[in-house]
Design an enzyme around this catalytic site. Structure first.
Site, short mmCIF file in Angstrom:
data_model
loop_
_atom_site.label_atom_id
_atom_site.label_comp_id
_atom_site.label_asym_id
_atom_site.label_seq_id
_atom_site.Cartn_x
_atom_site.Cartn_y
_atom_site.Cartn_z
N GLY A 36 48.22 -48.06 3.03
CA GLY A 36 48.91 -46.76 3.12
C GLY A 36 49.54 -46.56 4.48
O GLY A 36 49.52 -45.46 5.04
N GLY A 93 52.34 -40.90 6.84
CA GLY A 93 51.18 -40.08 7.20
C GLY A 93 50.17 -40.72 8.13
O GLY A 93 50.51 -41.30 9.17
N VAL A 101 47.56 -50.98 -4.48
CA VAL A 101 46.11 -51.28 -4.41
C VAL A 101 45.43 -51.18 -5.78
O VAL A 101 44.30 -51.62 -5.94
CB VAL A 101 45.36 -50.41 -3.37
CG1 VAL A 101 45.84 -50.67 -1.96
CG2 VAL A 101 45.45 -48.92 -3.71
N TYR A 105 40.34 -35.09 -7.73
CA TYR A 105 40.62 -35.54 -6.35
C TYR A 105 39.36 -35.44 -5.49
O TYR A 105 38.95 -36.40 -4.84
CB TYR A 105 41.77 -34.73 -5.73
CG TYR A 105 42.01 -35.15 -4.29
CD1 TYR A 105 42.53 -36.40 -3.99
CD2 TYR A 105 41.66 -34.30 -3.23
CE1 TYR A 105 42.72 -36.80 -2.67
CE2 TYR A 105 41.85 -34.70 -1.91
CZ TYR A 105 42.38 -35.95 -1.64
OH TYR A 105 42.54 -36.36 -0.33
N LYS A 111 36.98 -38.42 -3.67
CA LYS A 111 36.65 -38.51 -2.25
C LYS A 111 35.13 -38.44 -2.02
O LYS A 111 34.63 -38.96 -1.02
CB LYS A 111 37.40 -37.43 -1.46
CG LYS A 111 38.91 -37.67 -1.43
CD LYS A 111 39.28 -39.02 -0.82
CE LYS A 111 40.76 -39.22 -0.63
NZ LYS A 111 41.11 -40.52 -0.03
N GLY A 165 40.47 -32.35 6.94
CA GLY A 165 40.91 -31.20 6.17
C GLY A 165 42.43 -31.19 6.10
O GLY A 165 43.08 -32.24 6.26
N GLU A 209 52.86 -36.50 3.88
CA GLU A 209 53.56 -36.42 2.59
C GLU A 209 52.59 -36.09 1.45
O GLU A 209 52.96 -36.08 0.28
CB GLU A 209 54.29 -37.73 2.31
CG GLU A 209 55.43 -37.96 3.28
CD GLU A 209 56.19 -39.25 3.01
OE1 GLU A 209 56.00 -39.89 1.96
OE2 GLU A 209 57.00 -39.63 3.90
P1 NDP Z 1 50.80 -39.73 2.60
O1 NDP Z 1 51.29 -39.40 1.23
O2 NDP Z 1 51.68 -39.38 3.76
O3 NDP Z 1 50.39 -41.27 2.69
C1 NDP Z 1 49.74 -41.91 1.63
C2 NDP Z 1 49.85 -43.40 1.82
O4 NDP Z 1 49.12 -44.05 0.77
C3 NDP Z 1 51.27 -43.89 1.75
O5 NDP Z 1 51.49 -44.86 2.76
C4 NDP Z 1 51.37 -44.54 0.38
O6 NDP Z 1 52.29 -45.62 0.42
C5 NDP Z 1 49.96 -45.06 0.20
N1 NDP Z 1 49.62 -45.27 -1.20
C6 NDP Z 1 49.47 -44.35 -2.17
N2 NDP Z 1 49.20 -44.94 -3.34
C7 NDP Z 1 49.17 -46.29 -3.10
C8 NDP Z 1 48.94 -47.43 -3.90
N3 NDP Z 1 48.71 -47.33 -5.21
N4 NDP Z 1 48.98 -48.65 -3.32
C9 NDP Z 1 49.23 -48.77 -2.00
N5 NDP Z 1 49.46 -47.72 -1.18
C10 NDP Z 1 49.43 -46.50 -1.73
O7 NDP Z 1 49.43 -38.94 2.74
P2 NDP Z 1 48.26 -38.97 3.86
O8 NDP Z 1 48.63 -39.77 5.03
O9 NDP Z 1 47.86 -37.57 4.05
O10 NDP Z 1 47.13 -39.68 3.02
C11 NDP Z 1 46.38 -40.80 3.46
C12 NDP Z 1 44.96 -40.67 2.96
O11 NDP Z 1 44.37 -39.51 3.55
C13 NDP Z 1 44.81 -40.48 1.46
O12 NDP Z 1 43.71 -41.25 1.03
C14 NDP Z 1 44.51 -38.99 1.30
O13 NDP Z 1 43.77 -38.71 0.16
C15 NDP Z 1 43.71 -38.74 2.56
N6 NDP Z 1 43.62 -37.37 3.04
C16 NDP Z 1 44.73 -36.59 3.26
C17 NDP Z 1 44.60 -35.31 3.75
C18 NDP Z 1 45.77 -34.42 3.93
O14 NDP Z 1 45.60 -33.17 3.94
N7 NDP Z 1 46.98 -34.94 4.14
C19 NDP Z 1 43.29 -34.78 4.12
C20 NDP Z 1 42.19 -35.67 3.83
C21 NDP Z 1 42.36 -36.92 3.35
P3 NDP Z 1 53.33 -46.03 -0.72
O15 NDP Z 1 53.70 -44.77 -1.47
O16 NDP Z 1 54.46 -46.65 0.03
O17 NDP Z 1 52.58 -47.02 -1.54
C1 8X3 Z 2 43.12 -33.37 1.41
C2 8X3 Z 2 42.46 -32.16 1.97
O1 8X3 Z 2 41.75 -29.80 1.47
O2 8X3 Z 2 43.94 -30.51 0.66
O3 8X3 Z 2 42.17 -34.37 1.22
O4 8X3 Z 2 41.96 -31.33 -0.41
S1 8X3 Z 2 42.53 -30.91 0.85
#
Ligand code: NDP
Ligand code: 8X3
Length: 247
Positions: free
Chosen positions: A9, A13, A58, A147, A151, A178, A183
Site C-alpha cells: 500500500g 497515504g 495482495v 471493517y 482490524k 484514528g 485517500e
Molecule cells: P489510502 O487509501 O490512502 O491507501 C491505501 C493503500 O492500500 C493504497 O496504497 C492502495 O494501493 C493499497 N491497497 C488497497 N487495496 C490493495 C490491494 N488489494 N492490494 C494491494 N494494495 C492495496 O489509505 P490509508 O493510507 O489511510 O490506508 C492505509 C492503511 O491504514 C489501511 O490498512 C487502512 O485500513 C489503515 N487505516 C487508515 C486510517 C485512516 O483514517 N486513514 C486509520 C486507521 C487505519 P492501490 O490502490 O494502488 O493498490
Molecule cells: C480508520 C479509522 O475511525 O475511520 O481505520 O474507522 S476510522
C-alpha cells in the site's frame, strides 16, 4: 549496509509517507501496490532508495507467493499497510461484495504477505513486522461492522504472531491510528470526494506523515525493544458515550 523494508500500500497515504521517511533514514525499499504508475512516480522521487516496485493485488494468493517470496530472507522490515474500508452501511443493508473486499484485503491479503516473508526473518533471527490496525479494531461505531472486525483480526493476529515468534528475535507491532486524512474516505465512499472531504472539514485529522513518523519510531527502537501496540488519535477525536435506546 542499508536495511530493506517492504511496504504494501505504498502508492498512497500512510504507505507512501512511510516510504519517504524510511528513505530519508537510509532504508532501501520494496514498494507494493496495484497502481504501478504511482509506485513509479515515488521511485522517481526517491531514486536509489527504491530497489523494486511490485505491482500486486495482495488478495491474489499465488501472485503474493510468486512476487514476494523472492524477497523472503532479504527483508528486514515488513509493513503490512495495504487495506481499505468499503461502505459505511448498517449491517443489514451492507453490500456483501464490500464485506468480501475488506475480508479478502485486510485479513487474507495481510496473512498471505506475512506468510511469504516471515520464515526468512525467523531463519535470520532478526526482523520486524509492522501491521496496520486501526482504532476501529478496538472501538465500535455504527457502520464500522466488517471493517472494524477486520482490524480486530489484525490486532489479534499481530499479538498471536508475537507468541509464535517468541525467542526468534523477530518483532511485531500493531499500529492503531484514528481518523487520518488520506485517500481512505474517498475509497470508503466509492470515489465521492465531497463526502470524503466533509468528514475532515473543520477538524485537524492525523496526517499520513504523523503515522509514518510513528512507524519509523517503532522500527528505530533497539532490537531488544518491541512496541506491541501503538494507538494514535487526533486530538479532536475521542470516545462516544454508550447509547441507550428508549421507548
Ligand atoms: P489510502 O487509501 O490512502 O491507501 C491505501 C493503500 O492500500 C493504497 O496504497 C492502495 O494501493 C493499497 N491497497 C488497497 N487495496 C490493495 C490491494 N488489494 N492490494 C494491494 N494494495 C492495496 O489509505 P490509508 O493510507 O489511510 O490506508 C492505509 C492503511 O491504514 C489501511 O490498512 C487502512 O485500513 C489503515 N487505516 C487508515 C486510517 C485512516 O483514517 N486513514 C486509520 C486507521 C487505519 P492501490 O490502490 O494502488 O493498490
Ligand atoms: C480508520 C479509522 O475511525 O475511520 O481505520 O474507522 S476510522
Amino acid at each position: 549496509m542499508s536495511k530493506i523494508a517492504l511496504i504494501t500500500g505504498a502508492s498512497s497515504g500512510f504507505g507512501e509517507a512511510t516510504a519517504r521517511q524510511l528513505a530519508d533514514n537510509g532504508w532501501q525499499l520494496v514498494i507494493v501496490a496495484r497502481r504501478l504508475e504511482r509506485l513509479e512516480l515515488l521511485k522517481n522521487e526517491l531514486g536509489n532508495a527504491v530497489i523494486e516496485c511490485v505491482c500486486l493485488d495482495v488478495r491474489d494468493r499465488q501472485g503474493v507467493k510468486a512476487l514476494l517470496e523472492p524477497w523472503n530472507g532479504k527483508v528486514d522490515l515488513l509493513i503490512n499497510n495495504a487495506g481499505l474500508a468499503a461502505g459505511l452501511e448498517m449491517a443489514w443493508n451492507a453490500s456483501l461484495d464490500d464485506w468480501d473486499l475488506m475480508i479478502d484485503t485486510n485479513i487474507k491479503g495481510l496473512t498471505y504477505v506475512t506468510r511469504a516473508l516471515l520464515s526468512g526473518m525467523v531463519k535470520k533471527g532478526q526482523g520486524h513486522v509492522i501491521n496496520m490496525g486501526s482504532i476501529a479494531g478496538s472501538y465500535n461505531y455504527p457502520g464500522g461492522n466488517t471493517y472494524g472486525a477486520s482490524k480486530a483480526f489484525v490486532e489479534r493476529f499481530s499479538m498471536n504472531l508475537r507468541s509464535d515468534l517468541h525467542g526468534t528475535g523477530v518483532r511485531v507491532t500493531n499500529i492503531e491510528p484514528g481518523m487520518s486524512e488520506t485517500e481512505f474516505s474517498k475509497v470508503r465512499f466509492k470515489g465521492d470526494v465531497e463526502k470524503a472531504k466533509h468528514l475532515y472539514k473543520g477538524t485537524k485529522a492525523l496526517q499520513p506523515e504523523d503515522i509514518a513518523a510513528s512507524i519509523v519510531w517503532c522500527a528505530s527502537q533497539p532490537e531488544h525493544v518491541n512496541i506491541n501496540r501503538l494507538e494514535i488519535m487526533p486530538t479532536v477525536q475521542a470516545f462516544g458515550a454508550l447509547p441507550i435506546a428508549r421507548e
